[in-house]
Design a protein around this motif. Structure first.
Motif, short mmCIF file in Angstrom:
data_model
loop_
_atom_site.label_atom_id
_atom_site.label_comp_id
_atom_site.label_asym_id
_atom_site.label_seq_id
_atom_site.Cartn_x
_atom_site.Cartn_y
_atom_site.Cartn_z
N ILE A 241 -9.08 25.49 -38.31
CA ILE A 241 -7.62 25.32 -38.34
C ILE A 241 -7.18 24.34 -37.26
N ALA A 242 -7.69 24.54 -36.04
CA ALA A 242 -7.30 23.67 -34.93
C ALA A 242 -7.73 22.23 -35.18
N LYS A 243 -8.90 22.05 -35.76
CA LYS A 243 -9.38 20.69 -36.05
C LYS A 243 -8.46 20.00 -37.05
N ALA A 244 -8.02 20.75 -38.06
CA ALA A 244 -7.11 20.17 -39.06
C ALA A 244 -5.79 19.77 -38.42
N VAL A 245 -5.29 20.60 -37.50
CA VAL A 245 -4.03 20.31 -36.81
C VAL A 245 -4.16 19.01 -36.01
N VAL A 246 -5.24 18.90 -35.24
CA VAL A 246 -5.42 17.74 -34.38
C VAL A 246 -5.65 16.46 -35.19
N GLU A 247 -6.50 16.55 -36.20
CA GLU A 247 -6.86 15.36 -36.97
C GLU A 247 -5.71 14.84 -37.84
N THR A 248 -4.83 15.74 -38.28
CA THR A 248 -3.70 15.30 -39.12
C THR A 248 -2.49 14.89 -38.29
N GLY A 249 -2.50 15.21 -37.00
CA GLY A 249 -1.34 14.93 -36.16
C GLY A 249 -0.15 15.79 -36.53
N ALA A 250 -0.41 17.05 -36.89
CA ALA A 250 0.65 17.95 -37.35
C ALA A 250 1.70 18.20 -36.27
N ALA A 251 2.93 18.46 -36.71
CA ALA A 251 4.03 18.78 -35.79
C ALA A 251 4.12 20.27 -35.53
N ALA A 252 3.53 21.09 -36.41
CA ALA A 252 3.58 22.54 -36.24
C ALA A 252 2.50 23.17 -37.13
N MET A 253 2.22 24.45 -36.86
CA MET A 253 1.25 25.19 -37.65
C MET A 253 1.82 26.54 -38.01
N ARG A 274 -5.18 29.10 -30.16
CA ARG A 274 -4.25 28.61 -29.14
C ARG A 274 -4.98 27.78 -28.08
N ARG A 275 -6.16 28.23 -27.68
CA ARG A 275 -6.93 27.51 -26.65
C ARG A 275 -7.29 26.11 -27.13
N LEU A 276 -7.53 25.97 -28.42
CA LEU A 276 -7.97 24.69 -28.97
C LEU A 276 -6.83 23.72 -29.27
N LEU A 277 -5.59 24.21 -29.20
CA LEU A 277 -4.44 23.36 -29.51
C LEU A 277 -3.81 22.79 -28.24
N PRO A 278 -3.05 21.70 -28.35
CA PRO A 278 -2.37 21.15 -27.18
C PRO A 278 -1.38 22.14 -26.59
N ASN A 279 -1.14 22.06 -25.31
CA ASN A 279 -0.17 22.94 -24.65
C ASN A 279 1.20 22.78 -25.29
N GLY A 280 1.84 23.93 -25.56
CA GLY A 280 3.19 23.91 -26.11
C GLY A 280 3.26 23.62 -27.59
#
Length: 332
Positions: A241-253, A274-280
């Motif tokens: 899930i975290a990889k998909a968020v980072v690679e797509t440049g998502a605004a939210a999950m 949460r640990r794998l996602l950017p802060n905030g």
């Protein structure tokens, strides 16, 4: 330094509630509360000796009214600085208008039409009549705006199916046929409404969560609100899930948690994502079992949808997450 209570100071004005209590009573995450304070100067909490923010009953009332204003379609910037009396007036006005105003794209009379189609859909489910269910849902899709179709037919239909199954009025076979048809409807809505130019939202269910209709509802609803949705499906490990968020440049999950209400493995997955996602980074969690994980959701500063499985609330919080993404970097 703790402020001493002024003699004869009204009880509702005393700053005595920590932010954890305020979050529970209002349905607003601590991340959102801090962001609102930072961006809009919404509240003026005091500090305890240990440095905790402290709020009053009046603060909580104000936040509850603001949340209800947002759910009625207002923007945080429009209501943040209004006094309680004006907020209450707006909420009352919205409640009165809600009984008579058009839904969605201005379709007058869609509320009774939606109720009639919902009743026809539930009857078809009970009768194990897939053709009747498809007919009722097709009529709803044509006669209602997409948002009203999701909120007033598909969402209560899924709740009704769950209630019928729990009460023993339908069998797992009834439920399976109905969910197959509803899944197809949600796929069609999401595909048709998905906006390639909109902000990107990743939707999934965490590892161990096999029920995906709640996530599909949120994905379809977000698409009708102008979001570009990447739907990952059910039972995904946090790393994927975290990889998909980072690679797509998502605004939210957005994550859906339906069953079970107590799973130690899910606690690990939520902390890890949460640990794998950017802060905030905005993490939005909904579903019937989400309330059972309130402590860990607060720990990872996720926004829990206040009404499960309210798609309308999902849209409010998706929008809100986008608005407060930058201020949410502020630390307590």
């Amino acid at each position: 330094m703790i402020k001493k209570r002024v003699v004869n100071e009204p009880e509702h004005s005393v700053k005595r509630h920590p932010i954890r209590v305020v979050s529970r009573r209002t349905g607003l995450s601590r991340d959102v509360l801090r962001a609102w304070e930072s961006r809009y100067g919404l509240l003026d909490p005091e500090r305890s000796k240990g440095g905790q923010r402290l709020y009053s009953d009046e603060d909580i009332q104000r936040l509850q009214l603001i949340r209800r204003s947002l759910e009625a379609g207002r923007r945080i910037g429009q209501v943040a600085r209004l006094p309680i009396e004006e907020l209450q007036h707006l909420v009352n006005e919205d409640l009165r208008a809600g009984e008579s105003r058009p839904d969605g794209d201005g379709h007058v009379g869609s509320r009774p039409e939606a109720l009639k189609l919902l009743e026809a859909s539930l009857a078809a489910v009970e009768d194990l009549n897939p053709k009747g269910l498809e007919t009722a849902l097709s009529r709803a899709a044509v006669s209602l705006p997409a948002s009203a179709y999701i909120d007033r037919v598909l969402t209560p239909l899924l709740i009704g199916i769950g209630d019928l199954w729990a009460a023993g009025f339908i069998t797992p076979g009834h439920e399976r046929v109905a969910t197959m048809i509803i899944r197809r409807q949600l796929d069609q809505i999401r595909t048709a409404a998905n906006d390639p130019e909109g902000p990107l939202l990743v939707v999934a269910t965490p590892s161990g969560q096999h029920h995906e209709l709640g996530a599909m509802l949120a994905a379809a609803a977000a698409a009708t609100a102008g979001w570009q949705v990447v739907y990952l499906g059910p039972d995904l490990p946090s790393g994927s899930i975290a990889k998909a968020v980072v690679e797509t440049g998502a605004a939210a999950m957005a994550l859906s948690i339906t069953y079970p209400p107590s799973d130690p493995g899910l606690l690990v997955e939520l902390r890890e994502v949460r640990r794998l996602l950017p802060n905030g980074f905005p993490v939005i969690v909904g579903g019937r079992a989400a309330a059972s994980y309130q402590d860990v959701l607060e720990e990872i500063e996720a926004v829990r949808l206040p009404n499960e499985p309210s798609v309308r609330s999902a849209l409010d919080w998706v929008r809100l997450s986008r608005e407060v993404r930058e201020p949410s970097q502020a630390s307590d």
